[in-house]
Design an enzyme around this catalytic site. Structure first.
Site: not given
Ligand code: BV8
Length: 250
Positions: A103, A121, A132, A157, A224
């Site tokens: 991701q 992503h 475009c 662009c 963690p």
């Molecule tokens: C917030 C969430 C509820 N919303 C969604 O999921 C939405 C809506 C949705 C769709 N389906 C659903 C179903 C249910 C609910 C909601 C939805 N999804 C979308 O909008 C997706 C698109 C989602 C992608 C968004 N873009 C990103 N990133 C790019 C940009 C950017 O980066 O700026 S998402 C972005 O946030 C997410 C962050 O999550 P994590 O990577 O898990 O990171 P996070 O900080 O949350 O957690 C970190 C973890 O690491 C752990 N950690 C910390 N340190 C360590 C360590 N040292 N080692 C190991 N682990 C560690 C922590 O404990 C923690 O657990 C990543 O995916 C990241 O890429 N698109 C879409 O569904 O399109 C449809 C569609 C279809 C046709 C036509 C039109 C539309």
């Protein structure tokens, strides 16, 4: 395979797997000092909610703010190094089939030597025209020139003069179909799926380990902190990517 103190049941799973798929999230790069989405300290952008900035709405309201944010993140990643977790995955792929589905929009897997099956992503280093879709490689998109300013006008662009946008998938935007299909195939076909460093809240990426479990594929989670997935995975390793992956794979 696996450190001396690795749970023998986990070691047996890893030993027996010919094809492993690894799904990584922001936690994978945390030990490379790349802030996760949940981490607050993001400098000038601290007062903005990342899930609000990473949207088509934020882009149309204030493209200079969004462009500057992505330039700042790209520069931060340029200054970062792959960690022991990234390196363990790259080394392991030399010995057997390992597919990386991420991701993350950083390039730390590739810089560690991994071939990434799918950037679900997008990437910080693939700007394109917002109209475009022409890929953009102008020097003014070069993050090294990014400065600590809150707003930077995106370049135009050369083909249609529309603003160039970051090559990432924003909330509400569909994932690239080809990347999603490769990821779904990698999750469906593997003998073992390892989930590393994701809160499992963003869909459809979070559905991959759920599908693997539903298909009877063993899933190991490394984090963690427990996540919504932790109670249903085959093995939950409560540790970091930089410690857990070398222990699992070395
Ligand atoms: C917030 C969430 C509820 N919303 C969604 O999921 C939405 C809506 C949705 C769709 N389906 C659903 C179903 C249910 C609910 C909601 C939805 N999804 C979308 O909008 C997706 C698109 C989602 C992608 C968004 N873009 C990103 N990133 C790019 C940009 C950017 O980066 O700026 S998402 C972005 O946030 C997410 C962050 O999550 P994590 O990577 O898990 O990171 P996070 O900080 O949350 O957690 C970190 C973890 O690491 C752990 N950690 C910390 N340190 C360590 C360590 N040292 N080692 C190991 N682990 C560690 C922590 O404990 C923690 O657990 C990543 O995916 C990241 O890429 N698109 C879409 O569904 O399109 C449809 C569609 C279809 C046709 C036509 C039109 C539309």
């Amino acid at each position: 395979m696996g450190g001396a103190d690795l749970d023998p049941a986990i070691a047996a799973l890893v030993d027996g797997a010919d094809w492993v798929t690894v799904c990584t999230g922001a936690g994978m790069s945390a030990e490379s000092n790349v802030p996760t989405f949940r981490d607050a300290e993001t400098g000038l952008w601290e007062r903005f909610d990342p899930t609000e900035l990473a949207t088509p709405g934020a882009w149309s309201d204030d493209p200079a703010l969004v462009w500057a944010w992505y330039q700042w993140r790209a520069r931060l990643v340029r200054g970062a190094e792959p960690n022991a977790g990234h390196r363990a995955l790259a080394q392991w792929a030399e010995r057997r089939t390992l597919m990386v589905v991420t991701q993350n929009v950083d390039d730390l897997h590739e810089r560690a030597g991994s071939a990434v099956t799918a950037h679900l992503h997008g990437s910080l280093f693939a700007p394109r025209c917002s109209h475009c879709d022409t890929p953009y490689s102008g020097t003014d998109a070069n993050p090294d020139t990014a400065t600590e300013t809150l707003r930077v006008e995106p370049p135009a662009c050369p083909r249609c003069l529309s603003p160039v946008r970051p090559g990432v998938v924003w909330f509400g935007e569909p994932l690239p179909q080809d990347a999603w299909e490769r990821a779904a195939d990698a999750a469906a076909g593997c003998d073992l799926l390892i989930v590393v460093g994701t809160s499992g809240l963003v869909y459809p990426a979070a559905a991959l380990p759920e599908r693997a479990l539903a298909a009877g594929t063993p899933v190991i989670e490394i984090n963690p902190d427990p996540t919504p997935l932790s109670s249903s995975v085959t093995h939950f390793m409560q540790t970091t990517a930089g410690r857990g992956l070398p222990a699992l794979l070395d």
